[in-house]
Design an enzyme around this catalytic site. Structure first.
Site, PDB file in Angstrom:
ATOM      1  N   GLU A  58      80.283  53.317  57.265  1.00  0.00           N
ATOM      2  CA  GLU A  58      81.433  52.725  57.979  1.00  0.00           C
ATOM      3  C   GLU A  58      80.858  51.709  58.961  1.00  0.00           C
ATOM      4  O   GLU A  58      80.266  52.084  59.969  1.00  0.00           O
ATOM      5  CB  GLU A  58      82.201  53.815  58.747  1.00  0.00           C
ATOM      6  CG  GLU A  58      82.797  54.893  57.862  1.00  0.00           C
ATOM      7  CD  GLU A  58      83.949  54.383  57.013  1.00  0.00           C
ATOM      8  OE1 GLU A  58      84.520  53.322  57.336  1.00  0.00           O
ATOM      9  OE2 GLU A  58      84.262  55.037  56.007  1.00  0.00           O
ATOM     10  N   CYS A  87      85.697  48.859  65.809  1.00  0.00           N
ATOM     11  CA  CYS A  87      85.219  48.249  64.563  1.00  0.00           C
ATOM     12  C   CYS A  87      86.294  47.400  63.912  1.00  0.00           C
ATOM     13  O   CYS A  87      86.010  46.363  63.334  1.00  0.00           O
ATOM     14  CB  CYS A  87      84.737  49.332  63.603  1.00  0.00           C
ATOM     15  SG  CYS A  87      85.935  50.638  63.363  1.00  0.00           S
ATOM     16  N   GLU A 115      80.522  39.494  64.272  1.00  0.00           N
ATOM     17  CA  GLU A 115      81.153  40.518  65.101  1.00  0.00           C
ATOM     18  C   GLU A 115      80.565  40.447  66.513  1.00  0.00           C
ATOM     19  O   GLU A 115      79.365  40.606  66.699  1.00  0.00           O
ATOM     20  CB  GLU A 115      80.884  41.899  64.504  1.00  0.00           C
ATOM     21  CG  GLU A 115      81.620  43.004  65.227  1.00  0.00           C
ATOM     22  CD  GLU A 115      81.292  44.386  64.680  1.00  0.00           C
ATOM     23  OE1 GLU A 115      80.099  44.686  64.457  1.00  0.00           O
ATOM     24  OE2 GLU A 115      82.233  45.177  64.490  1.00  0.00           O
ATOM     25  N   LYS A 171      73.454  63.031  64.627  1.00  0.00           N
ATOM     26  CA  LYS A 171      72.669  62.236  65.584  1.00  0.00           C
ATOM     27  C   LYS A 171      73.658  61.298  66.277  1.00  0.00           C
ATOM     28  O   LYS A 171      74.067  60.279  65.720  1.00  0.00           O
ATOM     29  CB  LYS A 171      71.605  61.433  64.818  1.00  0.00           C
ATOM     30  CG  LYS A 171      70.339  61.147  65.580  1.00  0.00           C
ATOM     31  CD  LYS A 171      70.513  60.305  66.817  1.00  0.00           C
ATOM     32  CE  LYS A 171      70.595  58.825  66.518  1.00  0.00           C
ATOM     33  NZ  LYS A 171      70.935  58.016  67.721  1.00  0.00           N
ATOM     34  N   GLY A 204      78.282  52.612  62.181  1.00  0.00           N
ATOM     35  CA  GLY A 204      77.516  51.758  63.076  1.00  0.00           C
ATOM     36  C   GLY A 204      77.497  50.339  62.548  1.00  0.00           C
ATOM     37  O   GLY A 204      78.378  49.931  61.787  1.00  0.00           O
ATOM     38  N   SER A 205      76.457  49.608  62.936  1.00  0.00           N
ATOM     39  CA  SER A 205      76.403  48.187  62.591  1.00  0.00           C
ATOM     40  C   SER A 205      76.046  47.993  61.123  1.00  0.00           C
ATOM     41  O   SER A 205      75.405  48.847  60.495  1.00  0.00           O
ATOM     42  CB  SER A 205      75.353  47.503  63.472  1.00  0.00           C
ATOM     43  OG  SER A 205      74.087  48.067  63.199  1.00  0.00           O
ATOM     44  N   THR A 206      76.433  46.843  60.614  1.00  0.00           N
ATOM     45  CA  THR A 206      76.133  46.535  59.217  1.00  0.00           C
ATOM     46  C   THR A 206      74.625  46.421  59.000  1.00  0.00           C
ATOM     47  O   THR A 206      74.103  46.857  57.967  1.00  0.00           O
ATOM     48  CB  THR A 206      76.862  45.236  58.814  1.00  0.00           C
ATOM     49  OG1 THR A 206      78.276  45.511  58.872  1.00  0.00           O
ATOM     50  CG2 THR A 206      76.506  44.789  57.420  1.00  0.00           C
TER      51      THR A 206
HETATM   52  P1  NAD Z   1      74.074  50.708  65.620  1.00  0.00           P
HETATM   53  O1  NAD Z   1      74.043  50.450  64.151  1.00  0.00           O
HETATM   54  O2  NAD Z   1      73.109  50.001  66.476  1.00  0.00           O
HETATM   55  O3  NAD Z   1      73.869  52.271  65.916  1.00  0.00           O
HETATM   56  C1  NAD Z   1      74.666  53.255  65.298  1.00  0.00           C
HETATM   57  C2  NAD Z   1      73.864  54.529  65.174  1.00  0.00           C
HETATM   58  O4  NAD Z   1      72.755  54.300  64.316  1.00  0.00           O
HETATM   59  C3  NAD Z   1      73.295  55.040  66.492  1.00  0.00           C
HETATM   60  O5  NAD Z   1      73.373  56.454  66.510  1.00  0.00           O
HETATM   61  C4  NAD Z   1      71.847  54.595  66.433  1.00  0.00           C
HETATM   62  O6  NAD Z   1      70.983  55.401  67.186  1.00  0.00           O
HETATM   63  C5  NAD Z   1      71.560  54.728  64.954  1.00  0.00           C
HETATM   64  N1  NAD Z   1      70.454  53.910  64.460  1.00  0.00           N
HETATM   65  C6  NAD Z   1      70.013  52.730  64.963  1.00  0.00           C
HETATM   66  N2  NAD Z   1      68.955  52.294  64.250  1.00  0.00           N
HETATM   67  C7  NAD Z   1      68.735  53.218  63.274  1.00  0.00           C
HETATM   68  C8  NAD Z   1      67.802  53.326  62.204  1.00  0.00           C
HETATM   69  N3  NAD Z   1      66.861  52.403  61.995  1.00  0.00           N
HETATM   70  N4  NAD Z   1      67.884  54.398  61.382  1.00  0.00           N
HETATM   71  C9  NAD Z   1      68.847  55.325  61.565  1.00  0.00           C
HETATM   72  N5  NAD Z   1      69.740  55.288  62.573  1.00  0.00           N
HETATM   73  C10 NAD Z   1      69.699  54.236  63.404  1.00  0.00           C
HETATM   74  O7  NAD Z   1      75.586  50.436  66.037  1.00  0.00           O
HETATM   75  P2  NAD Z   1      76.217  50.536  67.498  1.00  0.00           P
HETATM   76  O8  NAD Z   1      75.830  49.330  68.263  1.00  0.00           O
HETATM   77  O9  NAD Z   1      75.952  51.876  68.057  1.00  0.00           O
HETATM   78  O10 NAD Z   1      77.778  50.488  67.150  1.00  0.00           O
HETATM   79  C11 NAD Z   1      78.499  49.331  66.995  1.00  0.00           C
HETATM   80  C12 NAD Z   1      78.742  49.064  65.529  1.00  0.00           C
HETATM   81  O11 NAD Z   1      79.406  50.166  64.911  1.00  0.00           O
HETATM   82  C13 NAD Z   1      79.682  47.881  65.343  1.00  0.00           C
HETATM   83  O12 NAD Z   1      79.170  47.058  64.326  1.00  0.00           O
HETATM   84  C14 NAD Z   1      80.983  48.538  64.905  1.00  0.00           C
HETATM   85  O13 NAD Z   1      81.825  47.707  64.154  1.00  0.00           O
HETATM   86  C15 NAD Z   1      80.480  49.697  64.113  1.00  0.00           C
HETATM   87  N6  NAD Z   1      81.520  50.743  63.981  1.00  0.00           N
HETATM   88  C16 NAD Z   1      82.128  50.908  62.758  1.00  0.00           C
HETATM   89  C17 NAD Z   1      83.155  51.845  62.606  1.00  0.00           C
HETATM   90  C18 NAD Z   1      83.846  52.039  61.267  1.00  0.00           C
HETATM   91  O14 NAD Z   1      84.507  53.057  61.092  1.00  0.00           O
HETATM   92  N7  NAD Z   1      83.722  51.105  60.335  1.00  0.00           N
HETATM   93  C19 NAD Z   1      83.546  52.614  63.690  1.00  0.00           C
HETATM   94  C20 NAD Z   1      82.908  52.425  64.922  1.00  0.00           C
HETATM   95  C21 NAD Z   1      81.888  51.477  65.054  1.00  0.00           C
END
Ligand code: NAD
Length: 497
Positions: free
Chosen positions: A271, A305, A401, A196, A249-251
């Site tokens: 991650e 990230c 962040e 996804k 994604g986000s924490t």
């Molecule tokens: P996000 O958490 O909003 O979204 C990430 C993914 O999760 C998207 O595909 C989104 O559609 C999905 N998602 C959102 N809500 C969901 C739910 N309730 N259930 C399941 N899936 C859901 O993050 P973002 O804004 O897309 O990305 C930015 C974040 O990603 C930052 O915090 C960044 O630090 C982190 N990030 C971490 C790494 C790493 O390797 N540690 C790498 C890249 C980005």
């Protein structure tokens, strides 16, 4: 800035054929026909529409992946077959690298030239690295004692087996690379995948899916469902036929996914976010440290990230280093990522742009001084590269962040103090130390609470080095041998002879 830069005919053709998602062998729309707009962040214009899937679509995709894992030619593929297919996929990515880079630029806003040499090339290199692992996945044999059955003979051994159906959910900042980080170990070990992509950036994943089919992977091995996190992402997270979830994604969302995974004891790798320190010691080469610190925060518009978003400089050099970074920031050319002379593109969305400005304003309200930037640029979602000084270690701009081109800079006086400040964060993804004082560097490395420590470089990733976070930055590691462990289960076997 030109919103009218020409795009390649191949990109145009890809956009015009209304990208659909891949479930099994079928390019498909959402069952209810729902669509969502994708925008070009450099212009704000709608690029195209993709399906917005719901739980029923995700269920079809998971079942296709389940069937491919349990009963398809893929389930009988030998390690050599998995190696060769992954290598073929990497070759196809290389063939279409310019197209993949341009899709990444149009969909995410990042520079196409940078995407070609970074995102796409790192993805290719990573798949080739993982292709090598396919033939090196081993168990072990164990000489058992079995004290309760004296006199009996046994043969004990441990198998390492593919974990099964992998649900992969990724962020928008490196859409293709993050997808490859999931796909590589999954396909090397023999798993199947439902990906996804982020709501905003599914295009490169859909192109990747075309290449997976062209490489010769059986139907159902790789499925892509496009859609929102709350619909498609949540449905994948809660699906009982998914054996492993891997999330970038986000924490905040990572915590939800981690909790949901426990309902079915689904294996999970997270991650997550970061607030990584860049630490410039008293003896550092200051030119290289300033250039490195600027690159650490401004690369990819700060949407990294492990971006070096907190800067700690020894007090005697603080003003000079900050001035140098501000000079670099003021000299950066902002614009459409299709223009190869551009240094910085737009942020991903109007929402992200607003979030970044809110943080800058919050910093200002709490007494921060803006050393450079802090302003909007152009009609797209641009934020000028920004440095904030006079910030408090405990303030939101230092602790949270921001995920944009905003650096917070603070002075320090001694090593113990800077280690304390560096670790005074809920996150622990990366850290860089700029120094040639071997003794100081080696004393600091074990004390820094983060998954990666770089010395005289920052965000330097290699397929062979595990990447992941301490604390709220996540659970588990991607890349390296560690990734293979996260996509396999151990099975102990005992044969009474
Ligand atoms: P996000 O958490 O909003 O979204 C990430 C993914 O999760 C998207 O595909 C989104 O559609 C999905 N998602 C959102 N809500 C969901 C739910 N309730 N259930 C399941 N899936 C859901 O993050 P973002 O804004 O897309 O990305 C930015 C974040 O990603 C930052 O915090 C960044 O630090 C982190 N990030 C971490 C790494 C790493 O390797 N540690 C790498 C890249 C980005």
């Amino acid at each position: 800035m030109s919103a009218l830069l020409p795009i390649k005919p191949a990109s145009q053709a890809f956009l015009q054929r209304a990208p659909r998602m891949l479930i099994g062998a079928e390019w498909t729309s959402a069952a209810d026909g729902a669509l969502m707009d994708l925008r070009n962040p450099a212009t704000g214009e709608v690029l195209c529409q993709v399906p917005s899937s719901s739980a029923g679509d995700v269920d079809r995709a998971v079942r296709a992946a389940r069937q491919a894992f349990d009963d398809s030619p893929w389930s009988r593929a030998k390690p050599r077959d998995r190696q060769n297919l992954l290598w073929k996929l990497a070759d196809l990515m290389e063939r279409d690298a310019d197209l993949l880079a341009e899709l990444e630029c149009l969909n995410n806003g990042k520079s196409a030239a940078v995407a070609r040499v970074m995102d796409v090339q790192l993805g290719i290199d990573f798949l080739r690295y993982m292709a090598g692992w396919a033939t090196k996945i081993e168990g072990s044999s164990v000489d058992v004692s079995m004290p309760l059955m004296p006199g009996e003979e046994f043969h004990g051994f441990i198998r390492r087996e593919a974990v099964g159906v992998v649900g992969a959910i990724v962020a928008w900042n490196f859409p293709l690379l993050l997808a490859c980080w999931k796909l590589g170990p999954a396909l090397a070990t023999g798993c199947t995948v439902v990906l996804k992509p982020a709501d905003e950036t599914p295009l490169s994943a859909l192109k990747l899916a075309e290449l997976v089919l062209e490489a010769g992977y059986p139907a159902g091995v790789f499925n892509v469902v496009t859609g929102t996190g709350v619909n498609a992402g949540a449905a994948l997270t809660h699906h009982p036929l998914v054996d492993k979830l891997t999330f970038t994604g986000s924490t905040a969302v990572g915590k939800e996914i981690g909790k949901a995974a426990m309902d079915h004891m689904t294996r999970v790798t997270l991650e997550l976010g970061g607030k990584s320190p860049t630490i410039v010691l008293a003896d550092a080469d200051l030119n290289s440290a300033a250039a490195g610190a600027a690159q650490a925060i401004f690369f990819n518009q700060g949407q990294v990230c492990c971006a070096g978003s907190r800067l700690y400089v020894h007090r005697k050099h603080f003003d000079n280093v900050v001035a140098d970074i501000a000079g670099i920031a003021n000299g950066m050319k902002l614009g459409n990522g299709l223009d190869p002379s551009v240094d910085m593109g737009p942020l991903i969305s109007a929402r992200q742009q607003q979030r970044v400005f809110n943080y800058i304003e919050l910093g200002r309200e709490k007494g921060a001084t803006i050393a450079c930037g802090g302003e909007q640029f152009g009609p797209g979602y641009f934020v000028k590269p920004t440095v904030l000084v006079d910030v408090d270690q405990k303030s939101a701009v230092v602790q949270e962040e921001i995920f944009g081109p905003v650096l917070v800079a603070m002075p320090f006086d001694d090593l113990d103090e800077v280690v304390r400040m560096a670790n005074d964060s809920p996150y622990g993804l990366g850290a860089s130390i700029w120094s040639n004082d071997l003794s100081a560097v080696h004393r600091m490395i074990p004390k820094i609470k983060s998954g990666s420590v770089w010395v005289n470089c920052h965000s330097a990733l290699d397929p062979a080095l595990p990447f992941g976070g301490y604390k709220l930055s996540g659970v588990g590691r991607e890349m390296g041998a560690a990734a293979i462990e996260h996509y396999t289960e151990l099975k102990s076997v005992l044969i009474r002879l």
